[in-house]
Enzyme design. Structure first.
Site, PDB file in Angstrom:
ATOM      1  CG  ASP A  15      -1.584  -1.091   1.528  1.00 27.35           C
ATOM      2  OD1 ASP A  15      -1.873  -2.084   0.337  1.00 27.35           O
ATOM      3  OD2 ASP A  15      -1.941  -1.445   2.751  1.00 27.35           O
ATOM      4  CD  GLU A  66      -8.735  -3.571  -1.141  1.00 26.52           C
ATOM      5  OE1 GLU A  66      -9.464  -3.759  -0.085  1.00 26.52           O
ATOM      6  OE2 GLU A  66      -7.716  -4.038  -1.251  1.00 26.52           O
TER       7      GLU A  66
END
Length: 301
Positions: A23, A192
């Site tokens: 991420d 997401e």
């Protein structure tokens, strides 16, 4: 996007740092490139963030434990997906914690520091967003400043994405012209990891889709003339390559400090490695065609 040959090799090699990181949030602060990733581990040990800085996108300096759960009274597990911005000499580190569900304490928090390398401390003593709105789990936030100075935050898991306006101090939620606080802007295929990029008057809304624990994780994008959409899906730009890596997703974008060159910062899984948390951070070139559409990324070793 990434191109083969000598021009691609000037970036060095992937992954850019050792260790399991996911991420990644890319930024440019104080004349250096910065990457703020999630420490990829089981949720009970995912309780701190490291950062990395570079002058040239090749050699990276590690800044360990820039934010830890010790500095956030309400965080007990699963801290992930930083988004870091600077305003008036203060650095704002947005993060998610606790993998929150309905009725639980957790969600999106914000910590601050006067230096990009921290240490950061919790600015609110509570989550900025802790409730489930429009079906969106409060995770995976990305903070975006538009050309008019307005700050927005896009966020959301479980297949839903919301956008909110941030107040000028970046510590509270504002309202839209119609008096609402949350607007759902979920594009087709969204799962997401939202990211917003503005270039040439177009808003490029990007996100991850597929399963984050599997090989089919990928990045897609849509375009609009407004930060609030509607967003027209274009397609995928980053996905697994059986010759290089699988599970490529949850990205951000860095613009070169001196040119119009862009770079995509993302995580992926080494070939043959099925460990849930075995993810590494990589960088490749992000390129646009003559019509302003993003070319598919070619991952490099």
């Amino acid at each position: 996007m990434a191109v083969a040959g000598a021009s691609a090799q000037r970036l060095g090699h992937n992954p850019i740092v050792e260790g399991w990181y996911a991420d990644p949030e890319g930024a440019v602060f104080e004349g250096r490139y910065w990457v703020y990733p999630t420490t990829s581990d089981v949720y009970e040990r995912q309780l701190h963030f490291d950062a990395f800085s570079s002058k040239n996108l090749r050699k990276w300096k590690k800044h360990p434990r820039v934010l830890t759960a010790d500095a956030v009274s309400w965080a007990r597990r699963a801290m992930w997906a930083p988004s870091v911005v600077e305003k008036d000499g203060t650095y704002y580190f947005f993060f998610a914690a606790n993998d929150v569900h309905e009725g639980e304490v957790g969600g999106i928090g914000v910590a601050t520091s006067r230096r990009p390398e921290g240490p950061y401390s919790d600015a609110l003593g509570r989550p900025l967003i802790g409730e489930i709105v429009n079906g969106a789990q409060p995770i995976d936030q990305f903070v975006f400043r538009d050309d008019d100075g307005q700050w927005y935050m896009y966020y959301g898991g479980w297949g839903h994405c919301n956008v909110v306006r941030l107040t000028d101090d970046l510590l509270s939620l504002g309202t839209f012209a119609d008096g609402t606080t949350f607007k759902e802007v979920t594009p087709e295929g969204y799962v997401e990891g939202p990211f917003m990029l503005k270039r040439g008057g177009k808003y490029y809304f990007m996100w991850s889709e597929g399963g984050w624990g599997g090989p089919d994780y990928s990045v897609a994008y849509a375009v609009s003339t407004s930060p609030l959409g509607p967003f027209r899906r274009i397609g995928k730009i980053l996905e697994q390559d059986p010759a290089v890596a699988t599970g490529a997703g949850h990205h951000s974008v860095i613009k070169d400090r001196k040119t119009d060159q862009y770079y995509i910062v993302y995580h992926r899984r080494p070939l043959g490695d099925t460990g849930r948390d075995h993810r590494v951070t990589c960088i490749d070139r992000l390129e646009f065609d003559d019509e302003g559409l993003i070319r598919p990324v070619r991952m490099t070793p």
